[in-house]
Motif scaffolding. Structure first.
Motif, PDB file in Angstrom:
ATOM      1  N   ILE A  54       0.825  -1.211   0.000  1.00  0.00           N
ATOM      2  CA  ILE A  54       0.000   0.000   0.000  1.00  0.00           C
ATOM      3  C   ILE A  54       0.857   1.258   0.000  1.00  0.00           C
ATOM      4  CG2 ILE A  54      -1.704   1.317   1.327  1.00  0.00           C
ATOM      5  CD1 ILE A  54      -2.958  -1.253   2.165  1.00  0.00           C
ATOM      6  N   ASP A  55       1.997   1.208   0.695  1.00  0.00           N
ATOM      7  CA  ASP A  55       2.866   2.390   0.727  1.00  0.00           C
ATOM      8  C   ASP A  55       3.362   2.739  -0.671  1.00  0.00           C
ATOM      9  OD1 ASP A  55       2.665   2.885   3.438  1.00  0.00           O
ATOM     10  OD2 ASP A  55       4.260   1.481   3.943  1.00  0.00           O
ATOM     11  N   TYR A  75      -9.669  11.091  -2.869  1.00  0.00           N
ATOM     12  CA  TYR A  75     -10.554  10.079  -2.283  1.00  0.00           C
ATOM     13  C   TYR A  75      -9.876   8.708  -2.319  1.00  0.00           C
ATOM     14  CZ  TYR A  75     -14.786   7.499  -1.147  1.00  0.00           C
ATOM     15  OH  TYR A  75     -15.706   6.693  -0.524  1.00  0.00           O
ATOM     16  N   ILE A  76      -9.209   8.414  -3.434  1.00  0.00           N
ATOM     17  CA  ILE A  76      -8.522   7.118  -3.557  1.00  0.00           C
ATOM     18  C   ILE A  76      -7.369   7.029  -2.562  1.00  0.00           C
ATOM     19  CG2 ILE A  76      -7.102   5.717  -5.103  1.00  0.00           C
ATOM     20  CD1 ILE A  76      -8.854   6.883  -7.414  1.00  0.00           C
ATOM     21  N   LEU A  77      -6.627   8.128  -2.382  1.00  0.00           N
ATOM     22  CA  LEU A  77      -5.541   8.131  -1.395  1.00  0.00           C
ATOM     23  C   LEU A  77      -6.094   7.909   0.008  1.00  0.00           C
ATOM     24  CD1 LEU A  77      -3.340  11.105  -2.682  1.00  0.00           C
ATOM     25  CD2 LEU A  77      -2.900   8.661  -2.945  1.00  0.00           C
ATOM     26  N   ALA A  78      -7.255   8.516   0.303  1.00  0.00           N
ATOM     27  CA  ALA A  78      -7.902   8.298   1.601  1.00  0.00           C
ATOM     28  C   ALA A  78      -8.315   6.833   1.747  1.00  0.00           C
ATOM     29  CB  ALA A  78      -9.109   9.210   1.745  1.00  0.00           C
ATOM     30  N   HIS A  79      -8.810   6.243   0.652  1.00  0.00           N
ATOM     31  CA  HIS A  79      -9.181   4.827   0.676  1.00  0.00           C
ATOM     32  C   HIS A  79      -7.963   3.955   0.993  1.00  0.00           C
ATOM     33  CE1 HIS A  79     -10.734   0.921  -0.543  1.00  0.00           C
ATOM     34  NE2 HIS A  79      -9.722   0.824  -1.395  1.00  0.00           N
ATOM     35  N   LYS A 112      -4.927   0.577   4.743  1.00  0.00           N
ATOM     36  CA  LYS A 112      -3.699   0.393   5.528  1.00  0.00           C
ATOM     37  C   LYS A 112      -4.024   0.365   7.019  1.00  0.00           C
ATOM     38  CE  LYS A 112       0.756   2.657   6.438  1.00  0.00           C
ATOM     39  NZ  LYS A 112       1.619   3.812   6.081  1.00  0.00           N
ATOM     40  N   ALA A 113      -4.910   1.253   7.449  1.00  0.00           N
ATOM     41  CA  ALA A 113      -5.289   1.316   8.859  1.00  0.00           C
ATOM     42  C   ALA A 113      -6.033   0.056   9.287  1.00  0.00           C
ATOM     43  CB  ALA A 113      -6.158   2.556   9.093  1.00  0.00           C
ATOM     44  N   ARG A 114      -6.950  -0.400   8.453  1.00  0.00           N
ATOM     45  CA  ARG A 114      -7.719  -1.593   8.823  1.00  0.00           C
ATOM     46  C   ARG A 114      -6.821  -2.809   8.920  1.00  0.00           C
ATOM     47  NH1 ARG A 114     -12.845  -3.731   5.370  1.00  0.00           N
ATOM     48  NH2 ARG A 114     -11.215  -4.243   3.879  1.00  0.00           N
ATOM     49  N   ALA A 141      -2.852   6.269  10.136  1.00  0.00           N
ATOM     50  CA  ALA A 141      -3.445   6.085   8.812  1.00  0.00           C
ATOM     51  C   ALA A 141      -4.889   6.588   8.782  1.00  0.00           C
ATOM     52  CB  ALA A 141      -3.387   4.616   8.402  1.00  0.00           C
ATOM     53  N   PHE A 142      -5.661   6.286   9.836  1.00  0.00           N
ATOM     54  CA  PHE A 142      -7.042   6.778   9.893  1.00  0.00           C
ATOM     55  C   PHE A 142      -7.073   8.301   9.949  1.00  0.00           C
ATOM     56  CE2 PHE A 142      -8.698   2.544  11.586  1.00  0.00           C
ATOM     57  CZ  PHE A 142      -9.469   2.289  10.460  1.00  0.00           C
ATOM     58  N   GLN A 143      -6.170   8.889  10.738  1.00  0.00           N
ATOM     59  CA  GLN A 143      -6.123  10.353  10.830  1.00  0.00           C
ATOM     60  C   GLN A 143      -5.715  10.981   9.495  1.00  0.00           C
ATOM     61  OE1 GLN A 143      -5.127  11.496  15.419  1.00  0.00           O
ATOM     62  NE2 GLN A 143      -3.439  10.624  14.274  1.00  0.00           N
ATOM     63  N   SER A 144      -4.776  10.316   8.793  1.00  0.00           N
ATOM     64  CA  SER A 144      -4.372  10.803   7.472  1.00  0.00           C
ATOM     65  C   SER A 144      -5.531  10.737   6.490  1.00  0.00           C
ATOM     66  CB  SER A 144      -3.187   9.983   6.949  1.00  0.00           C
ATOM     67  OG  SER A 144      -2.057  10.156   7.769  1.00  0.00           O
ATOM     68  N   ALA A 145      -6.283   9.620   6.531  1.00  0.00           N
ATOM     69  CA  ALA A 145      -7.445   9.474   5.648  1.00  0.00           C
ATOM     70  C   ALA A 145      -8.452  10.585   5.897  1.00  0.00           C
ATOM     71  CB  ALA A 145      -8.095   8.113   5.855  1.00  0.00           C
ATOM     72  N   ALA A 146      -8.701  10.910   7.183  1.00  0.00           N
ATOM     73  CA  ALA A 146      -9.648  11.974   7.522  1.00  0.00           C
ATOM     74  C   ALA A 146      -9.170  13.326   7.000  1.00  0.00           C
ATOM     75  CB  ALA A 146      -9.844  12.028   9.032  1.00  0.00           C
ATOM     76  N   GLY A 147      -7.876  13.610   7.150  1.00  0.00           N
ATOM     77  CA  GLY A 147      -7.333  14.882   6.658  1.00  0.00           C
ATOM     78  C   GLY A 147      -7.432  15.005   5.150  1.00  0.00           C
ATOM     79  N   ILE A 148      -7.162  13.906   4.449  1.00  0.00           N
ATOM     80  CA  ILE A 148      -7.254  13.918   2.981  1.00  0.00           C
ATOM     81  C   ILE A 148      -8.697  14.165   2.536  1.00  0.00           C
ATOM     82  CG2 ILE A 148      -6.998  12.502   0.906  1.00  0.00           C
ATOM     83  CD1 ILE A 148      -4.652  11.098   2.320  1.00  0.00           C
ATOM     84  N   LEU A 149      -9.643  13.522   3.211  1.00  0.00           N
ATOM     85  CA  LEU A 149     -11.053  13.691   2.858  1.00  0.00           C
ATOM     86  C   LEU A 149     -11.524  15.124   3.108  1.00  0.00           C
ATOM     87  CD1 LEU A 149     -12.410  10.321   4.278  1.00  0.00           C
ATOM     88  CD2 LEU A 149     -12.440  10.996   1.878  1.00  0.00           C
ATOM     89  N   GLU A 150     -11.058  15.720   4.189  1.00  0.00           N
ATOM     90  CA  GLU A 150     -11.427  17.114   4.466  1.00  0.00           C
ATOM     91  C   GLU A 150     -10.877  18.044   3.385  1.00  0.00           C
ATOM     92  OE1 GLU A 150     -10.252  18.242   8.386  1.00  0.00           O
ATOM     93  OE2 GLU A 150     -11.986  17.286   9.322  1.00  0.00           O
ATOM     94  N   PHE A 151      -9.642  17.788   2.951  1.00  0.00           N
ATOM     95  CA  PHE A 151      -9.044  18.606   1.892  1.00  0.00           C
ATOM     96  C   PHE A 151      -9.796  18.396   0.579  1.00  0.00           C
ATOM     97  CE2 PHE A 151      -5.885  19.689  -1.357  1.00  0.00           C
ATOM     98  CZ  PHE A 151      -5.460  20.919  -0.884  1.00  0.00           C
ATOM     99  N   ALA A 152     -10.192  17.140   0.306  1.00  0.00           N
ATOM    100  CA  ALA A 152     -10.967  16.846  -0.911  1.00  0.00           C
ATOM    101  C   ALA A 152     -12.295  17.593  -0.891  1.00  0.00           C
ATOM    102  CB  ALA A 152     -11.205  15.341  -1.032  1.00  0.00           C
ATOM    103  N   ALA A 153     -12.928  17.680   0.290  1.00  0.00           N
ATOM    104  CA  ALA A 153     -14.202  18.397   0.403  1.00  0.00           C
ATOM    105  C   ALA A 153     -14.022  19.873   0.069  1.00  0.00           C
ATOM    106  CB  ALA A 153     -14.769  18.240   1.814  1.00  0.00           C
TER     107      ALA A 153
END
Length: 811
Positions: free
Chosen positions: A64-65, A136-140, A145-147, A173-185
């Motif tokens: 994933i990395d 969105y894909i990067l957040a996915h 990775k987090a799961r 990883a979960f925190q990174s996903a949240a930050g990416i999604l907020e930026f995407a929004a």
């Protein structure tokens, strides 16, 4: 743990060819452009590799990395393209931009599946939409990775060090996903082109809050392993419940509700289940703290509330498993939910039974109402990690090419120069007309021509008449005038059609907004069409000024009709009408007054011819400038572009100073001519026949001047209308038509959503405003059920009709 839904590439996307074509059309071929073309192809291959890796993500153990690195590199490349070059936001051929600097653009096309519905595809031509999809894909990937890390931590509980490390990985990883999604929004909120429904701002916010909630779960797990105090565990669990509650609020928004209703996974029930379980967990750990404080009555109250919450969550599991979800797919997430809630329920029930027995046998404390107990204060330790866009690659071959911003500055300056030259040529023609008008009032050069001889027409005057006759004379002028008026009518016709289309769309939007109120969430036409209306206002001003000029030309044509008719016939025919004078016994020499007057008239003729030549020389000089290089060099020196323009314009001062000198000389000559003409006329002997001859030549000259002037202005008018329709009206009309097509499709989508929403609560289908009572239901039904066009403006490739089973469930 949930992951963000995956988006997969659904079509062949070539991001190399459009970039290479743009480079070849804009830049001169050299080593830098060849390297840039190779670089574009390399990035295209890397994207293809990245897209292929996404498809294999669940089929085999994927690095994933490495995928995250490839996706970030692609995002960096996209950012570089949009920053450096002009990248179109619409499909090639769908209208034209009124911005003359955007004629050469990179046209890209992207196609991705929906994150919630695999069968739904969406095509976009906007690079900002592609950036949002990529985020969105990067957040996915971060969520996957987090799961995986969280699952590894659960398996490695015996190894405390490894388990802790995996929990940290999952948390970050979960925190990174949240930050990416907020930026995407944030990016999605600024996109003005059609957007894929799955990257709606509300859905992205729901996903971001879910990722933060799961990150908070990781914090809770880590603290539980460290045997933190029960009060702290209760506060952390309460934090999980609050974050899931926030996610649930976003899922309950209108668009989210409509879109999530079509997904296979029960997102809203999952969030509700999580809220109840974490509320129960918080109460359970609160009861442990109360037990330690020997508050046995409140302990039982907390456990009873915890039991009620977990049993309510368990009751949701039947609904989550039944119907299409349970029968078609057995989701791993549902199994994990059921297992964890079952363990939690057993733990709570066991502790409650023991507490009640102890209280009955030993403590005999009164069990208070839950409302009277101290509320648990949430402790939110997990937060989104701010996403920092990857910096532009200043070492890439594209960095060696002139940026689009510099190109646009250069192109705008070229356009400014072009407009300036047009203005100067109009001014030159106005000054020439001033000379002709002034001389005509003095009956010059007709009076001088009349004294060139006693018979016939001067050769210079006949040459001008002959040229007019060769073009068709007054008939040619009338034909041109008719063409101009026809072009004017056509221009107004396109203008009125475009304005009418916008007005109709605006009225329809206001009716729909009034009829459906808050349910009609489509962007208001009044806001979207503001730019169109502004452009129409500008064009309307051009057309009104042109129409006024055409009217004046028509009046002048009628006024000069008699003098223009005098130009018909052969030289002999025209000379036959020239008044004759007696032939003098001997030819007289020119008087000093006549000689100087002729010299001044000759100078005025030279002035008329000189102005266009000087302007042409100035334009040739400016065409030699390498503007992109000049602006780029000054930009690197931090010199403002306006200063660069001043520096370049200073090299044209020699030409424009000459024009100013000519203007002053013209004024001086006209004053001299008026005085010299009076002196010359006083020196002449009175001769009635010569006066008639002079008057005739005055009319003849007036006809020549009028024909030449009107013809020249009509030709300019034809060019104006041609340019106006080609560069403004036709592109704007086509763009408005495309806009209305897109809005019509949006209307169908919204009517479809409203129909489903009303069907879910058992109401009648909505009626389209403006329809009569007899046909309104049928029309609404046809709009709501019509599938979107294949490959249409929105790019959907399938209609979104629910199955009969889903409809029955909704009812």
């Amino acid at each position: 743990m949930l992951t963000c839904g995956v988006k997969l590439c659904t079509g062949h996307t070539n991001i190399a060819k459009p970039v290479q074509s743009y480079i070849r059309s804009v830049y001169k071929s050299n080593g830098n452009t060849h390297e840039a073309e190779k670089y574009a192809m390399e990035k295209h291959r890397q994207r293809a590799q990245f897209v292929g890796g996404l498809k294999e993500l669940d089929k085999k153990v994927t690095n994933i990395d490495a995928l995250l690195k490839e996706g970030t590199s692609y995002y960096q490349y996209l950012r570089g393209l949009t920053t450096r070059f002009r990248v179109s936001t619409s499909q090639a051929g769908w209208g034209y931009s009124l911005n003359p600097f955007a004629q050469k653009s990179i046209y890209l096309q992207f196609s991705w599946s929906d994150a919630y519905q695999e069968g739904v595809k969406f095509q976009s031509f906007d690079p900002q939409h592609e950036k949002a999809s990529l985020l969105y894909i990067l957040a996915h990937l971060q969520s996957v990775k987090a799961r995986r890390a969280h699952a590894a931590a659960s398996k490695a509980r015996e190894d405390e060090a490894k388990s802790t490390e995996e929990i940290k990985t999952a948390l970050h990883a979960f925190q990174s996903a949240a930050g990416i999604l907020e930026f995407a929004a944030e990016i999605v909120g600024k996109i003005n082109t059609p957007k894929s429904p799955d990257i709606n701002v509300k859905l992205l916010s729901m996903q971001a809050e879910t990722m933060v909630a799961q990150a908070q779960e990781c914090v809770f797990d880590a603290c539980l392993a460290k045997k933190v105090k029960a009060e702290s565990l209760a506060a952390l669990a309460k934090g999980c419940a609050e974050k899931y509650t926030k996610a649930k609020e976003f899922s309950d928004c209108y668009h989210s509700t409509q879109w999530l209703a079509r997904t296979k996974y029960p997102w809203k029930l999952h969030l509700r289940h999580k809220i109840l379980c974490w509320e129960a967990t918080a109460l359970y750990h609160q009861s442990a703290a109360l037990n330690k404080a020997e508050k046995h009555g409140p302990e039982i109250a907390a456990l009873m509330a915890a039991k009620a919450n977990v049993q309510a969550a368990r009751a949701l599991e039947k609904e989550m498993r039944r119907g299409s979800w349970g029968t078609r797919l057995k989701f791993v997430e549902l199994g994990a939910l059921e297992k964890s809630s079952l363990i939690l329920e057993k733990t709570i029930v066991k502790r409650l039974d023991l507490a009640e027995k102890e209280n009955e046998a030993i403590y005999h404390e009164r069990v208070p109402s839950l409302k009277k107990m101290e509320k648990i204060e949430a402790n939110l330790l997990a937060k989104p990690s701010a996403f920092a866009e990857p910096p532009l690659n200043t070492e890439s071959p594209l960095a060696l090419l002139v940026p689009a911003a510099i190109q646009e500055v250069a192109l705008r300056f070229r356009q400014e120069l072009k407009e300036d030259y047009k203005m100067r040529r109009r001014d030159a023609e106005t000054k020439a007309e001033e000379i002709r008008t002034a001389l005509q009032l003095l009956n010059l050069p007709a009076a001088l021509d009349a004294r060139e001889g006693t018979q016939g027409i001067p050769d210079q005057l006949w040459a001008r008449i002959q040229e007019i006759q060769a073009k068709g004379g007054s008939g040619h002028v009338d034909a041109l005038l008719k063409q101009v008026l026809t072009a004017q009518d056509k221009a107004w016709e396109i203008y009125n059609a475009t304005k009418g289309t916008l007005d109709n769309e605006l009225q329809e939007d206001e009716k729909l907004r009034s009829a459906y109120g808050g349910r009609w969430t489509r962007a208001p036409s009044k806001e979207i069409t503001a730019d169109f209306l502004s452009q129409l206002t500008t064009v309307e001003g051009y057309l009104k000024r042109a129409a006024s000029a055409d009217e004046k030309l028509g009046i002048k044509r009628k006024k000069e009709d008699a003098s223009m008719q005098m130009l018909k016939g052969s030289r002999a025919d025209i000379e036959a009408n020239v008044p004759k004078v007696k032939t003098p016994s001997e030819k007289k020499d020119e008087s000093p007054e006549e000689k100087t007057l002729k010299e001044d008239l000759e100078q005025l003729n030279k002035i008329i011819a000189a102005r266009p030549k000087i302007i042409d020389l100035a334009e040739e000089k400016s065409n030699e400038w390498e503007l992109e290089v000049a602006f780029l060099e000054d930009d690197r020196k931090r010199v403002d572009s306006e200063e660069t323009k001043i520096r370049l314009n200073s090299s044209l001062d020699i030409y424009f100073t000459k024009l100013k000198q000519i203007d002053d000389r013209q004024l001086e000559l006209l004053q001299q001519v008026e005085k010299k003409n009076e002196a010359w006329k006083r020196s002449l002997e009175s001769d009635p026949q010569m006066a008639k001859r002079s008057e005739y030549f005055g009319k003849l000259n007036s006809g020549v001047e009028a024909t030449e002037s009107i013809t020249n202005n009509l030709l300019q008018g034809l060019k104006f209308y041609g340019d106006c329709m080609a560069e403004y009206l036709n592109p704007l009309h086509q763009k408005v038509k495309d806009f209305v097509v897109a809005r019509e499709y949006e209307k169908k989508m919204h009517m479809d959503q409203i129909t489903r929403a009303l069907a879910a609560v058992g109401q009648a289908k909505p009626m389209l405003p403006g329809n009569n009572n007899n046909n309104s239901n049928n029309n609404a039904s046809s709009h709501a059920s019509a599938p979107p066009p294949q490959g249409g403006f929105y790019g959907y490739n399938s209609s979104f009709q629910p199955t009969q089973q889903q409809q029955q469930q909704q009812q």
